[in-house]
Design a protein around this motif. Structure first.
Motif, PDB file in Angstrom:
ATOM      1  N   HIS A 102       5.266 -10.430  -5.596  1.00  0.00           N
ATOM      2  CA  HIS A 102       4.770  -9.185  -4.871  1.00  0.00           C
ATOM      3  C   HIS A 102       3.183  -9.296  -4.698  1.00  0.00           C
ATOM      4  CE1 HIS A 102       4.649  -5.240  -3.487  1.00  0.00           C
ATOM      5  NE2 HIS A 102       3.574  -5.219  -4.096  1.00  0.00           N
ATOM      6  N   GLY A 105      -0.852  -5.996  -0.086  1.00  0.00           N
ATOM      7  CA  GLY A 105      -1.154  -4.557  -0.468  1.00  0.00           C
ATOM      8  C   GLY A 105      -2.291  -3.829   0.208  1.00  0.00           C
ATOM      9  N   ASP A 119      -5.204  -3.226   5.552  1.00  0.00           N
ATOM     10  CA  ASP A 119      -3.796  -4.039   5.704  1.00  0.00           C
ATOM     11  C   ASP A 119      -2.911  -3.523   6.954  1.00  0.00           C
ATOM     12  OD1 ASP A 119      -4.016  -1.364   3.887  1.00  0.00           O
ATOM     13  OD2 ASP A 119      -1.781  -1.749   4.294  1.00  0.00           O
ATOM     14  N   ALA A 206      -4.728  -7.119  -5.095  1.00  0.00           N
ATOM     15  CA  ALA A 206      -3.258  -7.098  -4.368  1.00  0.00           C
ATOM     16  C   ALA A 206      -2.635  -8.427  -3.948  1.00  0.00           C
ATOM     17  CB  ALA A 206      -3.588  -6.133  -3.070  1.00  0.00           C
ATOM     18  N   TYR A 207      -3.570  -9.394  -3.873  1.00  0.00           N
ATOM     19  CA  TYR A 207      -3.002 -10.800  -3.349  1.00  0.00           C
ATOM     20  C   TYR A 207      -2.928 -11.471  -4.790  1.00  0.00           C
ATOM     21  CZ  TYR A 207      -2.772  -9.738   1.527  1.00  0.00           C
ATOM     22  OH  TYR A 207      -2.533  -9.208   2.808  1.00  0.00           O
ATOM     23  N   ASN A 239       4.652  -8.488   4.893  1.00  0.00           N
ATOM     24  CA  ASN A 239       5.310  -8.833   3.732  1.00  0.00           C
ATOM     25  C   ASN A 239       4.864 -10.309   3.489  1.00  0.00           C
ATOM     26  OD1 ASN A 239       6.672  -6.379   3.095  1.00  0.00           O
ATOM     27  ND2 ASN A 239       8.113  -6.897   4.553  1.00  0.00           N
TER      28      ASN A 239
END
Length: 272
Positions: A102, A105, A119, A206-207, A239
């Motif tokens: 995942h 974000g 984003d 997030a990454y 995504n």
């Protein structure tokens, strides 16, 4: 007297000859007499309505009901097959996403020309996101140069449906003007993003990007920044698709991108 007797005897012969010749001269058909009588009897006993229905063919109320039932059955059958096909596509999408980390974000930063960028601005394009800093001596320039090489090839075939993004992990020293000048050497449409330390840290989290810049770094300091070295490939829905490391050549990336884009187009019916 004898003459009268002779005439009387010859008259029956004449009439007999006439009567025997009538049947062969008047017979209009070859049907046997009994068959003609049976046909006449059946026609007389068959109701007029029944004869009218037989005259219009086999489209009786029962046939009409069967026709309608068949049509309804075919409609529901095709609806069922359509749902099955849709479910199959959804399962294929799920299977492709299984096992992928995942990555990505929400984030909110600012472009090198002073515009807000989040984003949501990644949507609608294929994105290549790289985290680095402008004072990097060798690794960042090499990776960004790689981005410029494979983007030139991809855009010559697909057009400008890609967006290269550079996120600074050195907010203390990477000014907007410095980023703009730095990125122009690699690709004319590179989007440079920066922000305060908290915003950069949130985007890196997030990454799943590691970076070693301290929160109180000196803007005039001479220091290096350790950070994750990946080019993050994101689809038009925002995504994560793949992370290309230092060992990935431009040709490797081009082949993988084409493969992913082909599968995307097959599933969605569009390129972006």
């Amino acid at each position: 007297m004898s003459k009268l007797i002779s005439i009387t005897r010859t008259r029956p012969r004449i009439w007999a000859t006439r009567t025997t010749s009538l049947p062969s001269a008047r017979a209009p058909t070859s049907l046997p007499i009994q068959a003609c009588r049976r046909y006449a009897q059946v026609r007389q006993t068959t109701p007029v309505g029944a004869r009218d229905r037989s005259a219009i063919g086999v489209f009786t109320p029962a046939a009409a009901a069967l026709f309608v039932a068949t049509g309804v059955g075919l409609f529901y059958y095709f609806q069922y097959e359509k749902r099955k096909l849709q479910e199959k596509k959804e399962k294929e999408l799920e299977s492709r996403s299984v096992g992928r980390p995942h990555v990505g974000g929400p984030f909110t930063l600012t472009t090198h020309d002073g515009k807000p960028f989040s984003d949501q601005d990644l949507l609608g394009k294929w994105n290549f996101v790289y985290f680095g800093f402008t004072n990097c001596p060798d690794i960042c320039p090499a990776e960004l140069d790689k981005v410029g090489v494979f983007l030139k090839s991809l855009e010559s075939e697909y057009g400008q449906i890609f967006q290269p993004v550079f996120i600074s992990v050195d907010p203390a020293r990477d000014s907007f003007a410095q980023m703009e000048k730095y990125l122009a050497d690699f690709h004319p449409r590179f989007v440079g993003l920066a922000g305060d330390y908290s915003s950069i840290k949130s985007a890196c989290k997030a990454y799943r990007v590691y970076f070693s810049t301290p929160p109180n770094a000196d803007p005039k300091g001479d220091y290096l920044v350790d950070h994750s070295i990946y080019i993050y490939f994101m689809d038009p829905n925002g995504n994560f698709v793949e992370a290309f490391g230092q060992n990935s050549t431009p040709q490797d990336i081009i082949e993988r991108v084409k493969k992913e884009m082909g599968e995307w187009e097959k599933e969605t019916g569009r390129r972006v």
